[in-house]
Scaffold this motif. Structure first.
Motif, PDB file in Angstrom:
ATOM      1  N   TYR A  21       0.844  -1.192   0.000  1.00 32.62           N
ATOM      2  CA  TYR A  21       0.000   0.000   0.000  1.00 32.62           C
ATOM      3  C   TYR A  21       0.886   1.252   0.000  1.00 32.62           C
ATOM      4  N   ASP A  22       1.852   1.282   0.928  1.00 32.66           N
ATOM      5  CA  ASP A  22       2.769   2.422   0.990  1.00 32.66           C
ATOM      6  C   ASP A  22       3.568   2.572  -0.302  1.00 32.66           C
ATOM      7  N   GLU A  23       4.027   1.454  -0.864  1.00 28.92           N
ATOM      8  CA  GLU A  23       4.785   1.493  -2.118  1.00 28.92           C
ATOM      9  C   GLU A  23       3.928   2.047  -3.256  1.00 28.92           C
ATOM     10  N   THR A  24       2.663   1.648  -3.282  1.00 26.98           N
ATOM     11  CA  THR A  24       1.758   2.116  -4.338  1.00 26.98           C
ATOM     12  C   THR A  24       1.530   3.613  -4.222  1.00 26.98           C
ATOM     13  N   ILE A  25       1.256   4.084  -3.012  1.00 30.94           N
ATOM     14  CA  ILE A  25       1.061   5.525  -2.793  1.00 30.94           C
ATOM     15  C   ILE A  25       2.312   6.294  -3.214  1.00 30.94           C
ATOM     16  N   GLN A  26       3.481   5.828  -2.763  1.00 32.12           N
ATOM     17  CA  GLN A  26       4.730   6.512  -3.091  1.00 32.12           C
ATOM     18  C   GLN A  26       4.981   6.503  -4.598  1.00 32.12           C
ATOM     19  N   GLY A  27       4.762   5.370  -5.239  1.00 38.18           N
ATOM     20  CA  GLY A  27       4.937   5.280  -6.685  1.00 38.18           C
ATOM     21  C   GLY A  27       4.008   6.200  -7.431  1.00 38.18           C
ATOM     22  N   TYR A  28       2.774   6.297  -6.989  1.00 32.97           N
ATOM     23  CA  TYR A  28       1.802   7.195  -7.613  1.00 32.97           C
ATOM     24  C   TYR A  28       2.242   8.649  -7.470  1.00 32.97           C
ATOM     25  N   LEU A  29       2.658   9.026  -6.262  1.00 33.42           N
ATOM     26  CA  LEU A  29       3.066  10.407  -6.021  1.00 33.42           C
ATOM     27  C   LEU A  29       4.310  10.800  -6.817  1.00 33.42           C
ATOM     28  N   GLU A  30       5.126   9.796  -7.148  1.00 34.46           N
ATOM     29  CA  GLU A  30       6.341  10.049  -7.925  1.00 34.46           C
ATOM     30  C   GLU A  30       6.153   9.762  -9.413  1.00 34.46           C
ATOM     31  N   PHE A  31       4.914   9.523  -9.838  1.00 34.13           N
ATOM     32  CA  PHE A  31       4.579   9.241 -11.235  1.00 34.13           C
ATOM     33  C   PHE A  31       5.394   8.052 -11.781  1.00 34.13           C
ATOM     34  N   ARG A  32       5.521   7.015 -10.971  1.00 32.20           N
ATOM     35  CA  ARG A  32       6.302   5.840 -11.360  1.00 32.20           C
ATOM     36  C   ARG A  32       5.383   4.732 -11.879  1.00 32.20           C
ATOM     37  N   LEU A  33       5.844   4.056 -12.914  1.00 27.75           N
ATOM     38  CA  LEU A  33       5.097   2.909 -13.434  1.00 27.75           C
ATOM     39  C   LEU A  33       5.050   1.784 -12.418  1.00 27.75           C
ATOM     40  N   SER A  34       5.969   1.772 -11.472  1.00 24.75           N
ATOM     41  CA  SER A  34       6.013   0.726 -10.453  1.00 24.75           C
ATOM     42  C   SER A  34       4.757   0.719  -9.576  1.00 24.75           C
ATOM     43  N   ALA A  35       3.995   1.794  -9.593  1.00 20.88           N
ATOM     44  CA  ALA A  35       2.759   1.833  -8.803  1.00 20.88           C
ATOM     45  C   ALA A  35       1.805   0.721  -9.232  1.00 20.88           C
ATOM     46  N   THR A  36       1.806   0.387 -10.509  1.00 17.87           N
ATOM     47  CA  THR A  36       0.937  -0.691 -11.003  1.00 17.87           C
ATOM     48  C   THR A  36       1.363  -2.034 -10.426  1.00 17.87           C
ATOM     49  N   ALA A  37       2.652  -2.310 -10.417  1.00 16.17           N
ATOM     50  CA  ALA A  37       3.151  -3.575  -9.865  1.00 16.17           C
ATOM     51  C   ALA A  37       2.903  -3.639  -8.359  1.00 16.17           C
ATOM     52  N   SER A  38       3.089  -2.533  -7.673  1.00 12.05           N
ATOM     53  CA  SER A  38       2.824  -2.494  -6.233  1.00 12.05           C
ATOM     54  C   SER A  38       1.347  -2.731  -5.946  1.00 12.05           C
ATOM     55  N   MET A  39       0.493  -2.156  -6.787  1.00 13.65           N
ATOM     56  CA  MET A  39      -0.944  -2.336  -6.624  1.00 13.65           C
ATOM     57  C   MET A  39      -1.318  -3.802  -6.758  1.00 13.65           C
ATOM     58  N   LYS A  40      -0.710  -4.474  -7.726  1.00 10.40           N
ATOM     59  CA  LYS A  40      -0.968  -5.895  -7.933  1.00 10.40           C
ATOM     60  C   LYS A  40      -0.521  -6.697  -6.706  1.00 10.40           C
ATOM     61  N   LYS A  41       0.669  -6.379  -6.181  1.00 10.26           N
ATOM     62  CA  LYS A  41       1.169  -7.056  -4.977  1.00 10.26           C
ATOM     63  C   LYS A  41       0.238  -6.828  -3.796  1.00 10.26           C
TER      64      LYS A  41
END
Length: 109
Positions: A21-41
């Motif tokens: 959850y924290d990784e997804t929020i951080q990835g979203y705020l930093e406009f990172r594509l990794s937010a999608t992978a974090s969301m899946k996890k």
């Protein structure tokens, strides 16, 4: 019950889901594509995490695509189903996603 990195309660018993959850929020705020992978996890770690489904719905709504409306509705339905033990913040997020989904993002929640 776990908390996010800001100390706010999350209705998940999964350390992996709280971390993702924290990784997804951080990835979203930093406009990172990794937010999608974090969301899946996140949802793999706890498929019954209401806030996780809300977050996915909010992320999808950011694409402003009519073609994602059904997917956002699925996120909303999953969040509502999982909301039995939701915190006040999670319930407010579900209400906000519902307003967004029905096309009324300015509605009071």
């Amino acid at each position: 019950m776990r908390t996010d990195k800001r100390g706010i309660p999350l209705t998940t018993d999964s350390d992996a889901a709280a971390e993702a959850y924290d990784e997804t929020i951080q990835g979203y705020l930093e406009f990172r594509l990794s937010a999608t992978a974090s969301m899946k996890k996140l949802l793999e770690a706890d498929p019954d995490f209401a806030m996780g489904h809300c977050l996915k719905g909010f992320l999808l709504s950011g694409f402003h695509s009519v073609t994602l409306r059904e997917k956002i509705g699925e996120c909303l339905a999953a969040a509502e189903t999982a909301s039995a033990n939701a915190t006040w913040r999670e319930k407010a997020s579900i209400a906000a996603l519902a307003a967004l989904h029905r096309g009324d993002p300015g509605a009071p929640v």
